[in-house]
Design a protein around this motif. Structure first.
Motif, PDB file in Angstrom:
ATOM      1  N   CYS A   1       0.823  -1.223   0.000  1.00  0.00           N
ATOM      2  CA  CYS A   1       0.000   0.000   0.000  1.00  0.00           C
ATOM      3  C   CYS A   1       0.857   1.273   0.000  1.00  0.00           C
ATOM      4  O   CYS A   1       0.435   2.307   0.533  1.00  0.00           O
ATOM      5  CB  CYS A   1      -0.972   0.005   1.170  1.00  0.00           C
TER       6      CYS A   1
ATOM      7  N   HIS B   1      -2.400  -0.718  -4.092  1.00  0.00           N
ATOM      8  CA  HIS B   1      -3.668  -0.326  -3.452  1.00  0.00           C
ATOM      9  C   HIS B   1      -4.154   0.805  -4.341  1.00  0.00           C
ATOM     10  O   HIS B   1      -3.581   1.898  -4.341  1.00  0.00           O
ATOM     11  CB  HIS B   1      -3.413   0.133  -2.016  1.00  0.00           C
TER      12      HIS B   1
ATOM     13  N   HIS C   1      -5.961  -6.355  -2.431  1.00  0.00           N
ATOM     14  CA  HIS C   1      -7.251  -6.474  -1.719  1.00  0.00           C
ATOM     15  C   HIS C   1      -8.445  -5.979  -2.529  1.00  0.00           C
ATOM     16  O   HIS C   1      -9.100  -5.002  -2.163  1.00  0.00           O
ATOM     17  CB  HIS C   1      -7.195  -5.798  -0.342  1.00  0.00           C
TER      18      HIS C   1
HETATM   19 ZN   LIG Z   1      -4.099  -1.232   1.115  1.00  0.00          ZN
END
Ligand SMILES: [Zn+2]
Length: 543
Positions: A105, A231, A261
């Motif tokens: 991220c 991300h 994710h």
């Molecule tokens: Zn993330």
């Protein structure tokens, strides 16, 4: 009369462990076989039947009724932030996880330095008893290696962290000189063993970057053999555009892409994950390497500020954010913008709040009731009191989407968690249960209870698939010669027990975990050893 000769003295080769009568899943998705596994040193010596006739073992473990799998590889974590605080990786070991990929991220502890740019991060680490002593990515990995870990860990280098080094937290496009600084930092991290580049485009300052900035960095990571994990910029209203942007980095540079994710936030966006998966399939059909990962929960966790505040109010450090909660002008503007399109206050739950512990686990509605205020005012006060640093859980995801993403054969499991311990420095944190339960939850709730995917395929997504993504050549499969990272679990009982209200609880059904041939979890009880290794990229492979 001749007498019977005494039986020949057969000296059997010695191994350290013999796991007998296990149901062996090789990690490649093939059907399981009943077999024994012999472990010598850090390596799987043999897999076959009746190995007890062929080896003398230091310890025999009856594995009947247990599934034997390669140790799980968690492709997406943030444990670089906790590895020096929780080196025993209690929450991971109890899930059967033996390797983690951290630095996701856009945030990577290894890319931080002891300079003033990271005053906030340094303070945050110091509160957990860790001194930020490194100035290079390699220095961070060396520190982790010196202190030791219970599981193997490798790390991406985070673009957001590098941007802070090159440009501070200021808005705007990076110029050629700043991009060159970041490119050198990526090259340096990759040379030290980083496994690729991550971005967190939903966060600032990473989110100020566009493709013109990211592609030249991805190019460097690609030349060093790494992959690109993103991300993406937005996981709700502009999910499709954001997935397209992540894939564009791969199309432009040919770097393998990992969409982190995957999910669709907000009721009106539910179902969009199908189109997102379609975009990834199209890219693969065009010859690009695009995969995704997922944690199996209907709520995500991030900074309360990220969930609540308009984008402009996120600029700067957490201290800057906290100051906006005090400035009447800023605060009034923020308040009216939030109330113009308000959240469902019952769906946002305070996560980790270290100053006001009593707020942890309360929904914003409940927090407002506690404070005797409107939820928005309570939430803004909390951001002020916690100096901008408070996390929250948002129940904004769809169960059906989770199953859709999990059914796709190109989805890996990534907890998005931070290694934790109920008795450790972070034991009072109301963390996301994924840190304790992501892998057992897939095996229990989604494989056994709902039959969303088969056990052998679930194991493949947790082992050989992430290993191939990483270039991890000697892990992720059960076969002679592979490193002895092995998880033994009971398929009938494996389950997550961590909940949003009570997250710091170990999973059940994970019985034995070997890391590099050493028994780190035995009969469900963790042993106080640190057999993990720092894994570094060397050219095309990670070892
Ligand atoms: Zn993330």
């Amino acid at each position: 009369m001749p007498t019977d000769p005494s039986p020949p003295q057969i000296s059997l080769p010695q191994v350290d462990y013999l796991l007998t009568d296990a149901t062996v899943y090789d990690g490649l998705g093939t059907a399981a076989v009943r077999a024994d596994i012999a472990v010598l040193g850090d390596t799987i010596a043999a897999i076959g039947t009746n190995l007890v006739l062929h080896y003398h073992a230091g310890m025999v473990i009856d594995a009947s009724g247990l599934a034997a799998s390669p140790g799980f590889i968690d492709i997406h974590t943030h444990s670089d932030l906790s590895v020096l605080v929780t080196p025993l990786f209690d929450s991971s070991i109890h899930q059967g996880v033996t390797t983690e990929v951290s630095g996701n991220c856009g945030m990577a502890a290894g890319a931080m330095t002891s300079s003033g740019d990271f005053a906030f991060e340094r303070r945050w680490l110091e509160r957990s008893g860790v001194t930020l002593s490194w100035d290079t990515f390699g220095g961070f990995l060396d520190r982790v290696e010196q202190e030791g870990t219970a599981i193997n860990i490798c790390s991406l280098v985070g673009h957001g962290t590098l941007r802070k080094l090159a440009k501070g937290s200021t808005e705007g496009k990076a110029d050629a000189g700043e991009i060159a600084i970041m490119q050198r930092a990526v090259a340096d991290a990759m040379a030290s063993g980083a496994v690729g580049l991550s971005t967190g485009l939903e966060y600032l300052p990473g989110g100020y970057a566009d493709l013109d900035e990211i592609a030249p960095l991805a190019q460097i990571a690609h030349e060093a053999g790494g992959f690109y994990a993103s991300h993406i910029r937005n996981e709700g209203d502009t999910l499709i555009e954001s997935v397209t942007e992540a894939i564009a980095v791969g199309r432009q540079t040919h770097i393998p892409v990992q969409v982190s994710h995957l999910k669709a936030e907000g009721h009106k966006n539910w179902g969009k994950v199908r189109a997102a998966l379609g975009l990834m399939a199209d890219a693969r059909a065009d010859g690009f390497d695009v995969l995704t990962d997922q944690y199996p929960y209907a709520a995500f966790m991030t900074g309360l500020s990220v969930i609540l505040l308009p984008k402009w109010a996120l600029a700067g450090t957490p201290d800057d954010i906290a100051r906006r909660m005090v400035s009447t002008t800023d605060r009034d503007k923020i308040r009216s913008e939030i109330l113009a399109d308000p959240l469902d206050w019952t769906k946002v739950q305070v996560g980790i709040a270290r100053v006001r512990r009593e707020a942890q686990g309360l929904t914003l509605e409940q927090l407002g009731a506690l404070d005797g205020k409107h939820p928005v005012d309570s939430a803004l006060d909390l951001l002020r009191d916690e100096r901008g640093w408070v996390s929250a859980v948002h129940f904004a995801l769809s169960d059906e989407d989770i199953e859709t993403v999990l059914r796709d054969p190109h989805t890996m499991i990534g907890s998005d968690g931070v290694a934790a311990s109920p008795t450790g420095a972070m034991g009072d944190d109301k963390t996301h249960p994924r840190s304790y339960g992501a892998f057992p939850r897939v095996l229990g709730a989604y494989v056994r209870d709902r039959s969303v995917l088969s056990l052998s395929d679930a194991i493949r997504r947790m082992t050989s698939l992430p290993a191939s993504r990483l270039g991890l050549i000697d892990r992720g499969r059960l076969a002679p010669g592979m490193k002895a990272d092995i998880t033994l679990f009971r398929p009938e009982t494996v389950a997550d027990t961590a909940t949003f209200d009570n997250p710091q609880q170990f999973a059940s059904g994970i019985e034995y975990v070997f890391v590099n041939g050493r028994l780190a979890l035995s009969g469900g009880v963790q042993r106080d050893i640190r057999p993990g290794r720092v894994l570094r990229r060397r050219g095309g492979t990670v070892i």
